[in-house]
Design a protein around this motif. Structure first.
Motif, short mmCIF file in Angstrom:
data_model
loop_
_atom_site.label_atom_id
_atom_site.label_comp_id
_atom_site.label_asym_id
_atom_site.label_seq_id
_atom_site.Cartn_x
_atom_site.Cartn_y
_atom_site.Cartn_z
N GLY A 107 31.55 35.55 35.96
CA GLY A 107 32.06 36.70 35.24
C GLY A 107 31.02 37.12 34.21
N LEU A 108 30.77 38.41 34.06
CA LEU A 108 29.72 38.90 33.17
C LEU A 108 30.19 40.15 32.44
N LEU A 109 29.91 40.21 31.14
CA LEU A 109 30.24 41.39 30.33
C LEU A 109 29.03 41.72 29.46
N VAL A 110 28.69 43.01 29.39
CA VAL A 110 27.58 43.49 28.56
C VAL A 110 28.14 44.56 27.62
N LEU A 111 28.01 44.33 26.30
CA LEU A 111 28.63 45.21 25.30
C LEU A 111 27.61 45.67 24.28
N ASP A 112 27.59 46.97 24.02
CA ASP A 112 26.82 47.52 22.90
C ASP A 112 27.74 47.50 21.68
N ALA A 127 37.11 36.54 36.85
CA ALA A 127 37.79 37.75 36.41
C ALA A 127 37.32 38.13 35.01
N VAL A 128 37.28 39.44 34.75
CA VAL A 128 36.99 39.97 33.42
C VAL A 128 38.01 41.06 33.13
N ALA A 145 38.28 40.88 24.99
CA ALA A 145 37.80 40.73 26.36
C ALA A 145 37.96 39.27 26.78
N TRP A 146 38.42 39.08 28.01
CA TRP A 146 38.63 37.74 28.55
C TRP A 146 37.78 37.58 29.80
N LEU A 147 36.94 36.54 29.82
CA LEU A 147 36.11 36.23 30.98
C LEU A 147 36.48 34.83 31.47
N ALA A 148 36.65 34.69 32.77
CA ALA A 148 36.96 33.37 33.32
C ALA A 148 36.28 33.22 34.66
N ALA A 149 35.84 32.00 34.94
CA ALA A 149 35.25 31.67 36.23
C ALA A 149 35.81 30.32 36.67
N GLY A 150 36.21 30.22 37.93
CA GLY A 150 36.79 28.97 38.41
C GLY A 150 38.30 29.03 38.41
N ASP A 151 38.91 27.90 38.05
CA ASP A 151 40.37 27.78 38.14
C ASP A 151 41.12 28.21 36.88
N ILE A 152 40.42 28.78 35.91
CA ILE A 152 41.06 29.21 34.66
C ILE A 152 41.64 30.61 34.86
N PRO A 154 43.48 34.19 33.82
CA PRO A 154 43.55 35.08 32.66
C PRO A 154 44.90 34.94 31.97
N PRO A 155 44.97 35.21 30.67
CA PRO A 155 46.25 35.12 29.97
C PRO A 155 47.24 36.12 30.54
#
Length: 335
Positions: A107-112, A127-128, A145-152, A154-155
């Motif tokens: 999962g990847l997020l890029v924010l200014d 998921a993001v 913002a919520w980022l998760a990879a694997g078995d975690i 999202p809320p």
């Protein structure tokens, strides 16, 4: 003495952990990773460009040394493609063009942080989301913002902005393996009157910082006398941090933030080294001979003399030294 694969994997896992995210006006970030026997997970954050924050979560299939080396290389390659593209979607496309992404969850997020413009993407079991919404192109104050990879997972509800650390702990505790990050976006920064950058914890980086600070001050019309005073004070502060702050022998980042308002300069120097308050160094006895003076006291004495206010606190695992200097106005310099 032979080194076991298990010991090497454990060391590589530990090296994947980033520095703790410092307390900033624009954003708060918490992250964590939990590993099962058959995978290696990590999260990361870095600044690929001025005012641009990149956050990633990843899980690599396999728990042996090959998987650990793959995860280490993936982290560095991901940083490189983000710095080149500054777009989450393009970065993951570039990543897929260079490595086999089978068995990768990213999962990847890029924010200014100035404009709030955001891009995000995910591959594999990742998921993001932003405050429970999807397809957002801009974050506003209060968004999480919520980022998760694997078995975690999202809320299930909108993330509680006051307890993003608890959100991460709950997510990891419920999962078998994976990594997660929660980012609270606060007030956007002001680019014109502020700058934020990081340097390494080596003596060579002190000169890099001095040049960046000088350019910022000159851009805002700060007079040469004030520039020189600030340069001398920062050199002493950063030298103290590099010399005494880090005992693990690892590479660290030191964060500097500068702002100017109403001819007053404010600077924060943050590092995640051991707790160290340079203001606790006793004031030197200027009447004593050189052999009798307290080592280190003279430098901080000059810092206090050159600046109007200096304060220290330990915040969120970081040393934070705040300094202020009233700058001579253009009218004062002309008179």
């Amino acid at each position: 003495m032979a080194v076991s694969d298990e010991a090497l994997v454990a060391h590589l896992r530990a090296s994947l952990s980033p520095q703790r995210f410092p307390v900033r006006r624009e954003a708060e970030l918490e992250g964590g990773a939990g590993d099962g026997r058959g995978s290696i997970s990590f999260y990361d954050h870095h600044w690929p460009a001025r005012s641009v924050l990149a956050i990633s979560t990843a899980r690599v299939a396999g728990g042996d040394i090959d998987a650990a080396l793959r995860a280490t290389g993936l982290r560095q390659l991901l940083r490189a493609v983000v710095a080149t593209t500054l777009s989450a979607g393009q970065a993951l496309e570039a990543l897929a063009a260079h490595v086999d992404t089978a068995g990768l969850d990213i999962g990847l997020l890029v924010l200014d942080v100035v404009s709030g413009k955001v891009s995000y993407a995910a591959r594999g079991k990742a998921a993001v989301t932003i405050s429970g919404r999807t397809n957002q192109r801009e974050m506003v104050s209060g968004d999480v913002a919520w980022l998760a990879a694997g078995d975690i997972d999202p809320p299930k509800a909108t993330a509680p902005s006051k307890d993003i650390a608890g959100l991460i702990r709950d997510g990891i505790d419920r999962s078998r393996s994976g990594a997660a990050c929660a980012l609270l976006f606060k007030t956007p920064g002001r680019l014109a009157q502020e700058t934020i950058f990081s340097i390494g914890n080596s003596h060579g980086d002190i000169q890099v910082a001095a040049e960046k600070v000088r350019r910022f001050l000159e851009m805002h019309g700060v007079g040469e006398e004030d520039v020189t005073r600030i340069d001398v004070a920062l050199d002493e502060i950063l030298t103290n941090a590099v010399n005494y702050g880090f005992e693990d022998g690892e590479a660290h980042e030191i964060l500097l933030s500068l702002s100017i308002a109403a001819d007053r300069l404010a600077i924060e120097v943050q590092d995640d080294g051991r707790p160290f308050d340079p203001l606790g160094i006793p004031e030197p006895d200027l009447d004593a001979d050189l052999e009798s003076r307290q080592i280190g006291g003279l430098g901080m004495h000059f810092v206090r003399t050159l600046l109007d206010r200096v304060s220290y606190c330990r915040r969120n695992g970081w040393n934070v030294l705040s300094i202020e200097k009233q700058l001579a106005s253009r009218t004062d310099r002309a008179s």
